[in-house]
Enzyme design. Structure first.
Site, PDB file in Angstrom:
ATOM      1  N   HIS A 321      59.126  62.126   0.629  1.00 53.82           N
ATOM      2  CA  HIS A 321      58.643  61.901   1.987  1.00 53.82           C
ATOM      3  C   HIS A 321      57.449  60.963   1.931  1.00 53.82           C
ATOM      4  CE1 HIS A 321      57.249  62.680   6.065  1.00 53.82           C
ATOM      5  NE2 HIS A 321      58.467  63.127   6.295  1.00 53.82           N
ATOM      6  N   ASP A 378      65.364  67.590   5.671  1.00 54.50           N
ATOM      7  CA  ASP A 378      66.811  67.384   5.706  1.00 54.50           C
ATOM      8  C   ASP A 378      67.555  68.141   4.616  1.00 54.50           C
ATOM      9  OD1 ASP A 378      66.955  65.574   7.904  1.00 54.50           O
ATOM     10  OD2 ASP A 378      65.961  64.100   6.637  1.00 54.50           O
TER      11      ASP A 378
HETATM   12  N1  ACO Z   1      65.066  60.188  -5.260  1.00 48.55           N
HETATM   13  C1  ACO Z   1      64.632  59.499  -6.343  1.00 48.55           C
HETATM   14  N2  ACO Z   1      63.504  58.747  -6.371  1.00 48.55           N
HETATM   15  C2  ACO Z   1      62.786  58.695  -5.238  1.00 48.55           C
HETATM   16  C3  ACO Z   1      63.173  59.388  -4.069  1.00 48.55           C
HETATM   17  C4  ACO Z   1      64.356  60.164  -4.097  1.00 48.55           C
HETATM   18  N3  ACO Z   1      64.750  60.845  -3.042  1.00 48.55           N
HETATM   19  N4  ACO Z   1      62.278  59.143  -3.092  1.00 48.55           N
HETATM   20  C5  ACO Z   1      61.352  58.338  -3.634  1.00 48.55           C
HETATM   21  N5  ACO Z   1      61.656  58.057  -4.924  1.00 48.55           N
HETATM   22  C6  ACO Z   1      60.866  57.270  -5.864  1.00 48.55           C
HETATM   23  C7  ACO Z   1      61.112  55.766  -5.677  1.00 48.55           C
HETATM   24  O1  ACO Z   1      62.172  55.303  -6.472  1.00 48.55           O
HETATM   25  C8  ACO Z   1      59.764  55.208  -6.084  1.00 48.55           C
HETATM   26  O2  ACO Z   1      59.707  55.256  -7.477  1.00 48.55           O
HETATM   27  P1  ACO Z   1      58.827  54.145  -8.328  1.00 48.55           P
HETATM   28  O3  ACO Z   1      57.436  54.209  -7.758  1.00 48.55           O
HETATM   29  O4  ACO Z   1      58.922  54.632  -9.739  1.00 48.55           O
HETATM   30  O5  ACO Z   1      59.498  52.827  -8.086  1.00 48.55           O
HETATM   31  C9  ACO Z   1      58.767  56.245  -5.566  1.00 48.55           C
HETATM   32  O6  ACO Z   1      59.502  57.491  -5.551  1.00 48.55           O
HETATM   33  C10 ACO Z   1      58.243  55.964  -4.174  1.00 48.55           C
HETATM   34  O7  ACO Z   1      59.362  55.742  -3.320  1.00 48.55           O
HETATM   35  P2  ACO Z   1      59.274  54.913  -1.974  1.00 48.55           P
HETATM   36  O8  ACO Z   1      60.649  54.539  -1.549  1.00 48.55           O
HETATM   37  O9  ACO Z   1      58.276  53.804  -2.132  1.00 48.55           O
HETATM   38  O10 ACO Z   1      58.667  56.000  -0.994  1.00 48.55           O
HETATM   39  P3  ACO Z   1      58.618  55.881   0.552  1.00 48.55           P
HETATM   40  O11 ACO Z   1      57.445  56.650   0.993  1.00 48.55           O
HETATM   41  O12 ACO Z   1      58.716  54.456   0.977  1.00 48.55           O
HETATM   42  O13 ACO Z   1      59.989  56.576   1.009  1.00 48.55           O
HETATM   43  C11 ACO Z   1      61.580  58.190   1.627  1.00 48.55           C
HETATM   44  C12 ACO Z   1      60.078  57.850   1.497  1.00 48.55           C
HETATM   45  C13 ACO Z   1      62.307  57.074   2.370  1.00 48.55           C
HETATM   46  C14 ACO Z   1      61.718  59.478   2.414  1.00 48.55           C
HETATM   47  C15 ACO Z   1      62.146  58.351   0.204  1.00 48.55           C
HETATM   48  O14 ACO Z   1      61.507  59.421  -0.476  1.00 48.55           O
HETATM   49  C16 ACO Z   1      63.653  58.554   0.212  1.00 48.55           C
HETATM   50  O15 ACO Z   1      64.408  57.571   0.221  1.00 48.55           O
HETATM   51  N6  ACO Z   1      64.133  59.851   0.199  1.00 48.55           N
HETATM   52  C17 ACO Z   1      65.550  60.123   0.280  1.00 48.55           C
HETATM   53  C18 ACO Z   1      66.018  59.984   1.722  1.00 48.55           C
HETATM   54  C19 ACO Z   1      65.534  61.139   2.601  1.00 48.55           C
HETATM   55  O16 ACO Z   1      65.631  62.296   2.234  1.00 48.55           O
HETATM   56  N7  ACO Z   1      65.028  60.779   3.786  1.00 48.55           N
HETATM   57  C20 ACO Z   1      64.553  61.735   4.770  1.00 48.55           C
HETATM   58  C21 ACO Z   1      63.070  61.672   4.914  1.00 48.55           C
HETATM   59  S1  ACO Z   1      62.498  62.888   6.054  1.00 48.55           S
HETATM   60  C22 ACO Z   1      62.863  62.237   7.555  1.00 48.55           C
HETATM   61  O17 ACO Z   1      62.865  61.065   7.794  1.00 48.55           O
HETATM   62  C23 ACO Z   1      63.220  63.141   8.565  1.00 48.55           C
END
Ligand code: ACO
Length: 444
Positions: A321, A378
């Site tokens: 998140h 979620d």
């Molecule tokens: N699985 C694996 N790795 C992840 C995940 C995940 N679910 N989420 C983040 N990471 C990693 C990224 O690869 C990145 O790694 P790095 O720094 O080594 O390159 C690091 O964590 C940061 O990730 P970002 O994408 O920069 O984080 P951001 O804050 O932009 O994204 C998000 C947040 C979109 C929720 C992300 O965690 C994600 O894609 N999660 C899966 C989708 C999801 O569950 N979305 C629902 C969110 S809640 C809502 O909107 C209601």
């Protein structure tokens, strides 16, 4: 007398607490520091460009407070979520989505009269204009319900032009109640349309969630019976999705609304933003991920391995998140609700076991620990929706129904604040420098 937003009478002062000094080469610039009631203070960069010639750069607004707000407070490090100051956990034992909607809209819990008046407005306006059925009929049967929902909320603006100007508070309350009520009917009709089923009209005697399930699942000859545990679970689901401060869809609603666009148009845009798999669409992606595991296409261990592999574009859906760096408090509550509903209904769902297994693997894995990746809202919600009989392509629609009061509250808050301006970020241009126009050979 129509209720004003509680805080509108006593706006919190904009506390300025010293300055931050920014030094750029020889130049130095004092920037005011602003503090809210809780949470991180902010450096006010409103005049940064005019004073220094520099923009701030903040990819994805990860470090930007785009507005002041008094609606929802989140502490992502401690896993705290409060609506108008009330901890989200306080709504767990007696979930009432309408009461929470009123709270978000007007800043305090309603008294009995206010609650009754608002409920009456909801009940009286659950119907949609009969001619909207022609619009439903124009969509292909395969149309995604989120596309239909967004189009139909926008279409409401054609049928309710009396709500374009909402400066009169009593008009605002009517508009808010009507859109919250009608969205249920639109959502259920979208489902009926895609299944080729006759539309079932709202039943004035039924409470909000039960009425929605009635429109979804009743037959013309037989009323759908809803278990209390399911009604409570869905009410809690809606409450837990009702607001989450400046998330992608809410920021979209604010951005569209900042141009002066009407409430319907702004909320329709919010639905579109919510649709994406990184936002509201994640609840669908979680179920699809768990189903792959159930069907034997991949094991939880293999999936986690892939999610950690930077050469794959796989992510562990329902994990991570932007704001929470610990457990999302909503995930904990939904996990409890999930156990309760499945036990009460006597349902065993292998997806729940797989979700638990995945959670266990991820929470003990150094990648997820180091990246602060925990289950988000979620992760368990889809299993509850599935137990309630909601088809997967309606999951994000249910999220939109829940988020609607939050969107409306933010639209209202923005419109009430005299300092609100049209949202218009800048960019760091990295395209071509000035290039002469030379038509390609044979192009004219
Ligand atoms: N699985 C694996 N790795 C992840 C995940 C995940 N679910 N989420 C983040 N990471 C990693 C990224 O690869 C990145 O790694 P790095 O720094 O080594 O390159 C690091 O964590 C940061 O990730 P970002 O994408 O920069 O984080 P951001 O804050 O932009 O994204 C998000 C947040 C979109 C929720 C992300 O965690 C994600 O894609 N999660 C899966 C989708 C999801 O569950 N979305 C629902 C969110 S809640 C809502 O909107 C209601």
């Amino acid at each position: 007398m129509f209720p004003q937003t509680a805080s509108a009478h006593s706006p919190l002062p904009r506390t300025e607490d010293g300055n931050a000094t920014l030094t750029i080469g020889e130049q130095s610039c004092e920037l005011p520091i602003r503090r809210g009631t809780e949470g991180a203070p902010a450096i006010d960069i409103t005049n940064l460009r005019s004073r220094t010639g520099y923009l701030s750069f903040d990819n994805g607004y990860a470090n930007t407070a785009s507005c002041e707000s008094q609606i929802t407070y989140i502490d992502g490090e401690k896993g705290i979520l409060r609506y108008r100051g009330i901890p989200i956990e306080d709504f767990e034992s007696r979930p009432n989505f309408i009461e929470v909607s009123w709270l978000l809209l007007f800043g305090r819990l309603p008294n009995r009269e206010e609650y009754t008046a608002f409920s009456r407005e909801l009940v009286a306006h659950a119907d949609i204009d009969e001619s909207m059925k022609n619009l439903f009929a124009g969509f292909p049967r395969t149309a995604p319900p989120m596309a239909i929902l967004s189009a139909m909320i926008n279409a409401l603006s054609c049928f309710h032009q009396e709500f374009y100007e909402l400066d009169d508070p009593s008009q605002f309350e009517k508009a808010a109640a009507q859109i919250i009520s009608k969205v249920r009917t639109l959502a259920a009709f979208a489902f009926r349309r895609s299944n080729g089923l006759p539309y079932i009209y709202p039943d004035r005697r039924l409470p909000y969630v039960v009425n929605f399930l009635h429109m979804m699942f009743s037959n013309t000859y037989e009323q759908h019976l809803c278990h209390d545990a399911v009604a409570d679970a869905l009410s809690l689901f809606l409450i837990l999705h009702a607001d989450h401060e400046q998330n992608c869809s809410t920021s979209t609603v604010r951005m569209v609304g900042s141009s002066g666009a009407n409430l319907f148009a702004s909320c329709a845009a919010g639905v579109c933003a919510l649709w994406g798999p990184l936002h509201g669409g994640a609840n669908v992606a979680v179920i699809q991920m768990l189903e792959k595991m159930r069907d034997g296409s991949i094991t939880p261990e293999e999936y986690v391995r892939l999610a950690k592999d930077k050469d794959s574009d796989v992510r562990l859906m329902g994990f991570g998140h932007r704001v929470y760096k610990t457990f999302d408090p909503r995930a904990k509550m939904l996990q409890r609700m999930c156990d309760r509903v499945l036990t009460t209904l006597g349902v065993t769902d292998p997806l729940l076991d797989l979700a638990r297994k995945l959670e266990e693997i991820a929470l003990t894995d150094s990648y997820f620990i180091d990246h602060n990746l925990y289950p988000n809202v979620d992760f368990y919600s889809g299993i509850i929706l599935k137990a309630a009989g909601i088809p997967v392509n309606m999951f994000t629609v249910l999220f939109a129904m829940g988020r609607l009061p939050g969107w409306i509250a933010h639209w209202k808050e923005q419109n009430e604040r005299p300092e609100s301006r049209i949202a218009r970020p800048h960019q760091l241009y990295t395209g071509n420098p000035k290039t002469p126009y030379v038509a390609a050979e044979g192009a004219r």
